[in-house]
Design a protein around this motif. Sequence first.
Motif, PDB file in Angstrom:
ATOM      1  N   MET A   1       0.674  -1.005   0.095  1.00  0.00           N
ATOM      2  CA  MET A   1      -0.005   0.182  -0.045  1.00  0.00           C
ATOM      3  C   MET A   1       1.032   1.485  -0.237  1.00  0.00           C
ATOM      4  O   MET A   1       0.659   2.466  -0.715  1.00  0.00           O
ATOM      5  N   LEU A   5       1.057   4.678  -2.360  1.00  0.00           N
ATOM      6  CA  LEU A   5       0.488   5.999  -1.717  1.00  0.00           C
ATOM      7  C   LEU A   5       1.880   7.098  -1.856  1.00  0.00           C
ATOM      8  O   LEU A   5       1.414   8.292  -2.163  1.00  0.00           O
ATOM      9  N   ILE A 271      -4.714   1.009  -3.748  1.00  0.00           N
ATOM     10  CA  ILE A 271      -4.956   1.565  -2.149  1.00  0.00           C
ATOM     11  C   ILE A 271      -6.089   0.891  -1.801  1.00  0.00           C
ATOM     12  O   ILE A 271      -6.268   0.444  -0.852  1.00  0.00           O
ATOM     13  N   ARG A 273      -7.755  -1.367  -3.054  1.00  0.00           N
ATOM     14  CA  ARG A 273      -7.863  -3.057  -2.987  1.00  0.00           C
ATOM     15  C   ARG A 273      -7.260  -3.456  -1.701  1.00  0.00           C
ATOM     16  O   ARG A 273      -7.704  -4.286  -0.956  1.00  0.00           O
ATOM     17  N   TRP A 274      -6.276  -2.913  -1.127  1.00  0.00           N
ATOM     18  CA  TRP A 274      -5.516  -3.223  -0.082  1.00  0.00           C
ATOM     19  C   TRP A 274      -6.384  -3.132   1.104  1.00  0.00           C
ATOM     20  O   TRP A 274      -6.505  -3.851   1.979  1.00  0.00           O
ATOM     21  N   GLY A 275      -7.262  -1.855   1.058  1.00  0.00           N
ATOM     22  CA  GLY A 275      -7.908  -1.684   2.180  1.00  0.00           C
ATOM     23  C   GLY A 275      -9.348  -2.626   2.256  1.00  0.00           C
ATOM     24  O   GLY A 275      -9.524  -3.260   3.414  1.00  0.00           O
ATOM     25  N   VAL A 337      -6.064   5.986   6.415  1.00  0.00           N
ATOM     26  CA  VAL A 337      -4.889   4.970   6.120  1.00  0.00           C
ATOM     27  C   VAL A 337      -4.426   4.330   7.390  1.00  0.00           C
ATOM     28  O   VAL A 337      -3.727   3.288   7.766  1.00  0.00           O
ATOM     29  N   ASN A 344      -4.988  -3.984  10.225  1.00  0.00           N
ATOM     30  CA  ASN A 344      -3.946  -4.774   9.577  1.00  0.00           C
ATOM     31  C   ASN A 344      -3.299  -5.506  10.343  1.00  0.00           C
ATOM     32  O   ASN A 344      -2.967  -6.521  10.381  1.00  0.00           O
TER      33      ASN A 344
END
Length: 356
Positions: A1, A5, A271, A273-275, A337, A344
């Motif tokens: 991520m 960013l 970003i 998709r990661w979240g 974030v 995470n």
Amino acid sequence: MLIPLFLLVGFGAAVLYSAAGGAMQPFAASHLLRFAIFLVMASVIAVFPKPLVKFMTYPAYVGVLLLLMAVEAMGAMGGGSQRWLEVGPIRIQPSELMKPVVILTLARFYDTLPAGMINSWRALVPASVIIGLPMALVLMQPDLGTALAIGFGGAVIMLLAGLPMRWFAIGAGVGAVAVPLAYFFALKEYQQRRVTTFLDPESDPLGAGYHITQSKIAIGSGGIGGKGFNEGSQSHLNYLPEPHTDFVFATMAEEWGLIGGLFVLGAFALILRWGMKVAADAPDRFSHLLAYGMVATIFFYVSINLMMVMGLAPVVGIPLPFMSHGGSSMLTNMICVGILMMVNRWNREAPRRLLG
């Protein structure tokens, strides 16, 4: 991520450098400095333990709500709106803090609500009050864009919490009836002009439709590869309004073209998709709702800004995350974030606790 960013923030600094006529001041340097400060803040948020976050949820909501009330009593004016609190050299916009705080509060509320009550009024009324109070205070400032962002984030949490779909259908019906009433009785005159301009920007190209018209000219003139770095005529000749804030995407598209636009969209997609993966991997209801709410907040910023600069939505003053110049937007999105990084970390620690 962090890779997309950092690329977005760096690309945004390059666009802001160009928007200032080829100078780091006043936009690019402060943009990078704010990101560095808020990255440290996000790293601190990422280490918060879950019990502390749950304990501080309701006090945080009450505290930010009191700040919103203080804005009405003694807030500073800017751009015709009363949105800021000034304490010495510090200037904060409490409505920006309320976006993640509302999601945090709703996630905590539904986490403690027994599953058997999710179809009862106990799941709807308290949550509606949690969302409605700050929305009403923000609309009084007036700040339609932020109020919509708070409502959108809250609605996403209610949907994911499992509230019956018929309630959302009823809400949509009520909204359809309320929209014309709100247009005539709740919106300011300049907000009404934004709506009518969105529907027909060519009707007043030199007045209310100027922003959208010039933005579409800048985006279209960029073509496939753009005019070249620091060669944008629309922003350099001051045709494009707010080239460093709300319309930074148009500034970028003129110089970098379709290729630059696809790069920005791809970075945001990575970003988000990661979240979404962080939210999907969450081991409990609180973490699950909290992470999805943060993703929804970032998505709202991105989608509304891009639709706005392309003439697909009214101009409501929503900046583009990580690229627009502005401390309030950077603060909100870096809080999101940081919270996603925190969830995470909780996800990674959960298997170790089970093994222990």
